[in-house]
Scaffold this motif. Structure first.
Motif, PDB file in Angstrom:
ATOM      1  N   THR A  28       0.830  -1.205   0.000  1.00  0.00           N
ATOM      2  CA  THR A  28       0.000   0.000   0.000  1.00  0.00           C
ATOM      3  C   THR A  28       0.864   1.255   0.000  1.00  0.00           C
ATOM      4  OG1 THR A  28      -1.795  -1.124   1.185  1.00  0.00           O
ATOM      5  CG2 THR A  28      -1.762   1.285   1.281  1.00  0.00           C
ATOM      6  N   VAL A  29       0.517   2.189  -0.876  1.00  0.00           N
ATOM      7  CA  VAL A  29       1.130   3.512  -0.894  1.00  0.00           C
ATOM      8  C   VAL A  29       0.078   4.525  -0.440  1.00  0.00           C
ATOM      9  CG1 VAL A  29       2.188   5.318  -2.300  1.00  0.00           C
ATOM     10  CG2 VAL A  29       2.738   2.919  -2.741  1.00  0.00           C
ATOM     11  N   ILE A  30       0.423   5.304   0.572  1.00  0.00           N
ATOM     12  CA  ILE A  30      -0.450   6.367   1.059  1.00  0.00           C
ATOM     13  C   ILE A  30       0.077   7.685   0.502  1.00  0.00           C
ATOM     14  CG2 ILE A  30      -1.331   7.578   3.085  1.00  0.00           C
ATOM     15  CD1 ILE A  30      -0.909   4.969   4.673  1.00  0.00           C
ATOM     16  N   VAL A  31      -0.759   8.389  -0.251  1.00  0.00           N
ATOM     17  CA  VAL A  31      -0.362   9.663  -0.860  1.00  0.00           C
ATOM     18  C   VAL A  31      -1.066  10.799  -0.137  1.00  0.00           C
ATOM     19  CG1 VAL A  31      -0.217  11.004  -2.988  1.00  0.00           C
ATOM     20  CG2 VAL A  31      -0.101   8.501  -3.091  1.00  0.00           C
ATOM     21  N   VAL A  32      -0.292  11.702   0.448  1.00  0.00           N
ATOM     22  CA  VAL A  32      -0.844  12.864   1.141  1.00  0.00           C
ATOM     23  C   VAL A  32      -0.727  14.062   0.212  1.00  0.00           C
ATOM     24  CG1 VAL A  32      -0.697  14.356   3.168  1.00  0.00           C
ATOM     25  CG2 VAL A  32      -0.156  11.916   3.378  1.00  0.00           C
ATOM     26  N   LEU A  33      -1.844  14.506  -0.336  1.00  0.00           N
ATOM     27  CA  LEU A  33      -1.849  15.676  -1.210  1.00  0.00           C
ATOM     28  C   LEU A  33      -2.101  16.924  -0.369  1.00  0.00           C
ATOM     29  CD1 LEU A  33      -3.606  13.165  -2.884  1.00  0.00           C
ATOM     30  CD2 LEU A  33      -2.815  14.713  -4.689  1.00  0.00           C
ATOM     31  N   GLY A  34      -1.260  17.921  -0.564  1.00  0.00           N
ATOM     32  CA  GLY A  34      -1.266  19.069   0.337  1.00  0.00           C
ATOM     33  C   GLY A  34      -0.264  18.861   1.452  1.00  0.00           C
ATOM     34  N   ALA A  35       0.802  18.118   1.150  1.00  0.00           N
ATOM     35  CA  ALA A  35       1.751  17.694   2.181  1.00  0.00           C
ATOM     36  C   ALA A  35       2.527  18.844   2.806  1.00  0.00           C
ATOM     37  CB  ALA A  35       2.736  16.680   1.585  1.00  0.00           C
ATOM     38  N   SER A  36       2.550  19.999   2.146  1.00  0.00           N
ATOM     39  CA  SER A  36       3.288  21.137   2.695  1.00  0.00           C
ATOM     40  C   SER A  36       2.429  22.021   3.587  1.00  0.00           C
ATOM     41  CB  SER A  36       3.870  21.987   1.559  1.00  0.00           C
ATOM     42  OG  SER A  36       2.821  22.512   0.751  1.00  0.00           O
ATOM     43  N   LYS A  59       1.919  -3.647   5.873  1.00  0.00           N
ATOM     44  CA  LYS A  59       3.297  -4.108   5.703  1.00  0.00           C
ATOM     45  C   LYS A  59       3.916  -3.440   4.472  1.00  0.00           C
ATOM     46  CE  LYS A  59       5.908  -8.352   4.782  1.00  0.00           C
ATOM     47  NZ  LYS A  59       5.781  -9.789   4.449  1.00  0.00           N
ATOM     48  N   ASP A  60       5.174  -3.014   4.600  1.00  0.00           N
ATOM     49  CA  ASP A  60       5.913  -2.380   3.494  1.00  0.00           C
ATOM     50  C   ASP A  60       5.221  -1.123   2.971  1.00  0.00           C
ATOM     51  OD1 ASP A  60       7.888  -4.350   3.562  1.00  0.00           O
ATOM     52  OD2 ASP A  60       6.747  -5.654   2.230  1.00  0.00           O
ATOM     53  N   VAL A  61       4.521  -0.412   3.849  1.00  0.00           N
ATOM     54  CA  VAL A  61       3.831   0.812   3.452  1.00  0.00           C
ATOM     55  C   VAL A  61       4.842   1.885   3.045  1.00  0.00           C
ATOM     56  CG1 VAL A  61       3.783   1.838   5.759  1.00  0.00           C
ATOM     57  CG2 VAL A  61       1.987   2.419   4.112  1.00  0.00           C
ATOM     58  N   HIS A  62       4.453   2.733   2.119  1.00  0.00           N
ATOM     59  CA  HIS A  62       5.212   3.933   1.769  1.00  0.00           C
ATOM     60  C   HIS A  62       4.267   5.131   1.824  1.00  0.00           C
ATOM     61  CE1 HIS A  62       8.226   1.111   0.291  1.00  0.00           C
ATOM     62  NE2 HIS A  62       9.074   2.131   0.237  1.00  0.00           N
ATOM     63  N   VAL A  63       4.806   6.266   2.252  1.00  0.00           N
ATOM     64  CA  VAL A  63       4.026   7.500   2.336  1.00  0.00           C
ATOM     65  C   VAL A  63       4.632   8.505   1.366  1.00  0.00           C
ATOM     66  CG1 VAL A  63       3.213   9.362   3.814  1.00  0.00           C
ATOM     67  CG2 VAL A  63       3.471   7.048   4.755  1.00  0.00           C
ATOM     68  N   VAL A  64       3.829   8.962   0.428  1.00  0.00           N
ATOM     69  CA  VAL A  64       4.290   9.924  -0.574  1.00  0.00           C
ATOM     70  C   VAL A  64       3.610  11.263  -0.327  1.00  0.00           C
ATOM     71  CG1 VAL A  64       4.389  10.497  -3.030  1.00  0.00           C
ATOM     72  CG2 VAL A  64       4.693   8.121  -2.286  1.00  0.00           C
ATOM     73  N   GLY A  65       4.397  12.314  -0.146  1.00  0.00           N
ATOM     74  CA  GLY A  65       3.857  13.654  -0.023  1.00  0.00           C
ATOM     75  C   GLY A  65       3.818  14.335  -1.375  1.00  0.00           C
ATOM     76  N   TYR A  66       2.750  15.118  -1.616  1.00  0.00           N
ATOM     77  CA  TYR A  66       2.601  15.806  -2.895  1.00  0.00           C
ATOM     78  C   TYR A  66       2.035  17.198  -2.634  1.00  0.00           C
ATOM     79  CZ  TYR A  66       1.049  16.712  -7.723  1.00  0.00           C
ATOM     80  OH  TYR A  66       0.858  17.247  -8.979  1.00  0.00           O
ATOM     81  N   ALA A  67       2.651  18.206  -3.210  1.00  0.00           N
ATOM     82  CA  ALA A  67       2.182  19.590  -3.072  1.00  0.00           C
ATOM     83  C   ALA A  67       2.874  20.451  -4.114  1.00  0.00           C
ATOM     84  CB  ALA A  67       2.465  20.120  -1.667  1.00  0.00           C
ATOM     85  N   ARG A  68       2.443  21.696  -4.212  1.00  0.00           N
ATOM     86  CA  ARG A  68       3.061  22.632  -5.176  1.00  0.00           C
ATOM     87  C   ARG A  68       4.459  23.041  -4.722  1.00  0.00           C
ATOM     88  NH1 ARG A  68      -2.199  25.519  -4.945  1.00  0.00           N
ATOM     89  NH2 ARG A  68      -3.454  24.942  -6.774  1.00  0.00           N
TER      90      ARG A  68
END
Length: 516
Positions: A28-36, A59-68
């Protein structure tokens, strides 16, 4: 052994809530949009880290931040960990370094397809390390509502996993009134199904709000008097001891009713008043919430008190905030009374109160019962059941009892369940932790369904249009001093709905938990 067995037999087990989806256990990849943004760094990332620290993320999770915002990994890691507590503990510090290792960042726009294609390429590079073919993605929109629709569209078109489960979490506000909410719902449904969508209201994740289901439906002693025959009035109160402090521009667009009453407090009201669900499944619970909300007519103007804080105690007034229009009539305090037209609650006023720049931080439910039968008692205090949601979670029941001694004299006291004393070793998870975990499990129980949101806006839209000046001049809120209990008119307002204030000098001794 006997004592241990007796303790086990006295505890009850609540059946697991049914879920509409399978749990995302790995890949699972968790993407946080508005990470800043503030929400991400203050709430979302601390919640994700605490879940990771407790071993609750897939298990084996990754967290991806996304913002301008353009920033390197060092700046990103510094920002997302700035509000994480307890890092002086070596074990926590070790876990934090691990968390940084699975958290990456990519910048891009919110309205152009190439940016989201770039995001998708970044996710696919992470997923290439997964052994199994299933690729799950959870998208968390910590964003302003102005970009909900383009982001939801591009996520579906450019970042939707074809080989796994996809879920999207959307933060409030869900529109500004009934019409805008329906437009938003309709636009989002073109890209994401209701089962994939999780509309988050963090009050539904708070421990004491979730506890309402158990208090109400697992205790005959309480449920027997949970209706119009015993209850005189109910107040649900939200108090903040600070004002807008330079952030008034955003607040002025929405106001205290949209910010707190229409979502947080109405959610509490629906759980407090709904009928017993046939099961703990998400849809059965939400069905009952919708039923009771449909029995509430739109709020009347004469059932509303609006206030705006002014300078006092060395603190600036709302209009002193440079980000607020100089002639704003936006309410920073509101008290509204709702009525439920059904056999259980007909005639009982439910007073929702919320305000900024008040005398304390507090969220609580206060249920005041009717007067005791007159005769042998005279001028005796009413019973009250108080559920303190935050801070210092507690449930206490105000009772009348005989004062010890030779005289027959009644005194008000309480049966007190203060969580910090009774459950001293228990960890109470933050609301965002609980709700993110629910989304990973696919449990919609504590999220807002589309028809529930529609009914909620029907209740509040007429009064909001009045305040916004859409049906004539806007009402001018009454002033109240920064740091006060609210407008001086408040006592008379709640008194007209039957609330009787205790005049005996009684006060719940909340200060005794401060040292715990």
């Amino acid at each position: 052994m006997a004592a241990s067995g007796r303790a086990r037999s006295m505890s009850g087990t609540i059946p697991s809530m049914e879920t509409a989806h399978e749990e995302l256990k790995d890949n699972t990849v968790i993407v946080v949009l508005g990470a800043s943004g503030d929400l991400a760094k203050k709430k979302t990332y601390p919640a994700l880290f605490n879940l990771y620290k407790d071993g609750l993320l897939p298990k084996d999770v990754h967290v991806v931040g996304y913002a301008r915002t353009k920033m390197d990994d060092a700046e990103y890691h510094k920002r997302i960990t700035s509000y994480i507590k307890g890092t002086e503990d070596p074990e926590t510090a070790k876990k934090l370094e691990e968390f940084k290792g699975l958290a990456s960042y990519i910048s891009g726009g919110y309205e152009d397809a190439p940016s989201f294609q770039n995001l998708n390429n970044h996710i696919e590079k992470i997923e290439s390390s997964y052994e199994d073919k299933e690729r799950n993605r959870l998208f968390y929109l910590a964003l302003p509502p102005s970009v909900f629709i383009p982001v939801a569209q591009h996520l579906k078109e450019e970042c939707y996993s074809k080989g796994g489960k996809n879920r999207i979490i959307i933060e409030k506000p869900f529109g500004k009134d009934l019409e805008s909410s329906r437009q938003l719902l309709g636009a989002l449904k073109r890209y994401w199904s209701e089962n994939e969508t999780f509309r988050i209201d963090h009050y539904l994740g708070k421990e004491m709000v979730k506890n309402l289901l158990v208090l109400r439906f697992a205790n005959v002693a309480l449920s027997a008097g949970w209706d119009k025959n015993s209850i005189s009035n109910v107040q649900i109160t939200f108090k903040e001891p600070f004002g807008t402090e330079g952030r008034g521009g955003y607040f002025d667009e929405f106001g205290i009713i949209r910010d707190v009453l229409q979502n947080h407090l109405l959610q509490v009201l629906s759980i407090l008043t709904m009928e017993r669900p046939v099961s703990f499944s998400a849809e059965d619970i939400r069905d009952e919430k919708v039923k009771v909300l449909r029995a509430i007519p739109p709020i009347e103007r004469n059932d509303t008190l609006l206030g705006q804080y002014v300078a006092a105690n060395g603190k600036p007034g709302y209009l002193d905030d440079d980000t607020v229009p100089h002639n704003s009539v936006c309410p920073t305090f509101a008290a509204t009374t709702l009525w439920i037209h059904n056999p259980r609650w007909e005639g009982v006023p439910f007073i929702l109160k919320a305000g900024k720049a008040l005398n304390e931080a507090k969220v609580e439910i206060r249920i005041q019962y009717k007067d005791v039968t007159q005769g042998i008692f005279k001028d005796i205090s009413r019973n009250e059941l108080v559920i303190r949601i935050q801070p210092s979670e507690a449930v206490y029941l105000k009772l009348n009892t005989k004062l010890p001694g030779l005289n027959m004299r009644a005194v008000t006291t309480e049966m007190d369940l203060t969580y910090k004393r009774r459950f001293a070793d228990a960890k109470i998870h933050e609301a965002y932790e609980s709700l993110i975990l629910d989304a990973l499990k696919g449990d919609h129980s504590n999220f807002v369904r589309d028809d529930e949101l529609d009914v909620a806006w029907k209740i509040f839209t007429p009064i909001l249009h009045w305040i916004d000046g859409k049906n004539g001049p806007s009402p001018k809120p009454v002033p109240y001093p920064y740091g006060s209990r609210g407008p001086k008119e408040l006592d008379a307002f709640i008194a007209k709905y039957g609330y009787v204030r205790t005049e005996t000098g009684y006060a719940w001794p909340v200060t005794h938990v401060s040292s715990l």
